[in-house]
Design an enzyme around this catalytic site. Structure first.
Site: not given
Ligand code: BG6
Length: 511
Positions: A167, A197, A254, A259, A355
């Site tokens: 990504k 992920h 992002d 996600h 955030k």
């Molecule tokens: C990433 C983003 O893809 O995912 C980040 O770029 C974010 O900004 C993160 O904090 C969150 O992933 P996880 O697995 O920590 O919830």
């Protein structure tokens, strides 16, 4: 709740090692390689899931050799033993598992733009190869093109060639379309593994299991019984020194079309005809195509100001390094989505991410409609809510109205909870284990297909266009986000579940 009737509590046991393959990592010196790929390979080695014929070839600009790269990775792995808050933490590095990985590490100092790099790869590589692009997004297209031009993506019987792309995949619909065209000119869709992920998380994969392996959910999983669905990815961290990346990106790009849309797919897609890559990914693509493009009036953007998160004073977004003093980049987004299909028409899906919020919580909350029979109408009842908890809690929480003990019929709401840690042995993992293993085995189920990625960008494109101008709402760091996000749900008499870390505060609980 404990696990019973379990064929195995360890998903790795009884699973065959991946085929022999060379894993070529572009970006060998980068953060992703150190923090996630190496721990994932270590865990796979420890579980006996890597083939003896595995090779790992790292490429980067750094002036290193095989021994130097292996040494620096060994030091990073060791550092995980005294970093309790790192994504990967183990009390001790197992010498056998890390030794398996370490002795297979090779390094090539390389310029990703130079044809010499790809000629050298041609000399070194044969058989099965996975090219992992752990590099900045601007390299994705050019590297895949050069791999194609050098003939490195040509598959022959008995030798696969695959490309893993990290990504962000594009920054909007036109750039995602352009990137897809560029890479599809060099490789077939079946060779491309676009990573999100979130799909590596067991708690995300488990949503399919919960929905489709338990008879009680499917009959009520629709507009007749569900009032609304909330999808939350709340973080306490700020941009963490990533201001340079975050400024042109923002929370929408992002987190949302990638996600949060993957979570949306898991909770809302139709049951696939089979659990194979094409069937699952076709259902996901159909679902995303049914999302109505989000109108700016159905979304809220926010930006954090200075405040206090988990008891620590933090600065505002505009004071972060590499962030403009008048930046309008959003660090929070909330939106209402409509899915235009027979199952979901009329059910609002509320998505939020941000955030520097009051708590870290990634979860899906499904709120059911009130019971049609108003037997208890003169007693307080609360809607039933099923929470699918992804992070940091792993499990589910379902509210139940029950009778309070005593002579009167009084109701209270209690929580039926399942936690992974209570039911299964816990093993430190970084979420990339399954993704890497699946790619090595050629199972693309957990990877994103071109059409779904483009449909997701299309759904949020009206916001990207509208948000080129104007200012975000400001919210104090450590709060629950901007007030306008509450107003968004109040339009339909809904409310966000509180982000409170105890996680049990929604109304009516007797706990
Ligand atoms: C990433 C983003 O893809 O995912 C980040 O770029 C974010 O900004 C993160 O904090 C969150 O992933 P996880 O697995 O920590 O919830």
């Amino acid at each position: 709740m404990t696990a019973s009737c379990k064929p195995t509590a360890d998903s790795a046991s009884g699973t065959a090692p991946a085929p022999a393959c060379t894993l070529v990592i572009f970006g060998a010196g980068g953060d992703l390689t150190k923090r996630l790929l190496m721990p994932a390979l270590y865990n796979l080695a420890g579980a006996g899931l890597l083939n003896e014929g595995t090779g790992i070839l790292g490429l980067d600009r750094l002036d290193l050799d095989d021994a130097g790269w292996a040494q620096s990775l060994t030091e990073t792995m060791e550092s995980f033993t005294h970093a309790a808050t790192a994504e990967f933490h183990v009390p001790k590095i197992d010498e056998t598992a890390w030794g398996f990985v370490r002795e297979r590490l090779h390094y090539l100092k390389a310029d990703f733009g130079s044809p010499d790099t790809f000629a050298e790869l041609g000399r070194r590589l044969s058989g099965n190869v996975v090219f992992y692009l752990a590099v900045a997004a601007r390299f994705f297209g050019p590297v895949v093109t050069k791999l194609g031009e050098a003939g490195l993506l040509k598959e022959v019987p008995g030798a696969f060639r695959r490309v893993v792309i990290e990504k962000p995949f594009g920054a909007d619909l036109p750039s995602a379309q352009a990137l897809n065209s560029e890479i599809l000119a060099a490789a077939d869709e079946s060779q491309l593994y676009r990573i999100d992920h979130f799909l590596g998380k067991d708690t995300v994969q488990s949503i399919e299991a919960i929905r489709f392996a338990n008879r009680q959910f499917e009959p009520v999983w629709n507009r007749d019984h569900i009032a609304c669905v909330e999808i939350t990815a709340a973080e306490t961290v700020g941009v963490e020194g990533r201001g340079g990346f975050y400024e042109p990106t923002g929370a929408l790009r992002d987190m949302v079309p990638n996600h949060l849309f993957q979570l949306l797919c898991m909770v809302a897609m139709e049951p696939p005809a089979a659990l194979d890559a094409e069937a699952v990914r076709s259902e996901k693509a159909r679902l995303i195509q049914a999302v109505r493009p989000v109108a700016p009036g159905d979304a809220v953007r926010g930006q954090y100001t200075a405040g206090s998160v988990l008891g620590e004073a933090v600065r505002g977004y505009r004071e972060e390094p590499n962030v403009a003093a008048d930046s309008c980049t959003e660090t929070y987004v909330a939106l209402e989505l409509a899915i235009e299909n027979g199952r979901w028409s009329g059910v609002p899906f509320y998505l939020r991410t941000g955030k520097h919020l009051s708590a870290r919580r990634t979860e899906i909350a499904v709120t059911f409609k009130p019971s049609p029979l108003s037997l208890f109408k003169d007693r307080a009842t609360c809607p039933s809510i099923m929470r699918l908890m992804i992070d940091p809690e792993h499990g589910t929480d379902t509210t139940l109205a029950v009778k309070v003990p005593g002579p009167e019929m009084r109701l209270a709401q209690v929580h039926a909870q399942f936690r992974y840690r209570d039911a299964f042995p816990q093993k430190p993992n970084v979420g990339y284990e399954t993704l890497l293993y699946d790619c090595l085995r050629g199972d693309a189920t957990l990877f994103q297909r071109a059409d779904a990625i483009e449909s997701a960008w299309a759904a949020v494109q009206p916001l990207l266009d509208a948000w080129q101008a104007g200012e975000p709402e400001f919210y104090v760091s450590g709060s629950e986000g901007p007030a306008a996000a509450d107003a968004l749900l109040a339009r339909k008499n809904h409310a966000w579940l509180p982000l409170d870390p105890s996680g049990t505060k929604e109304g009516g609980s007797d706990e």
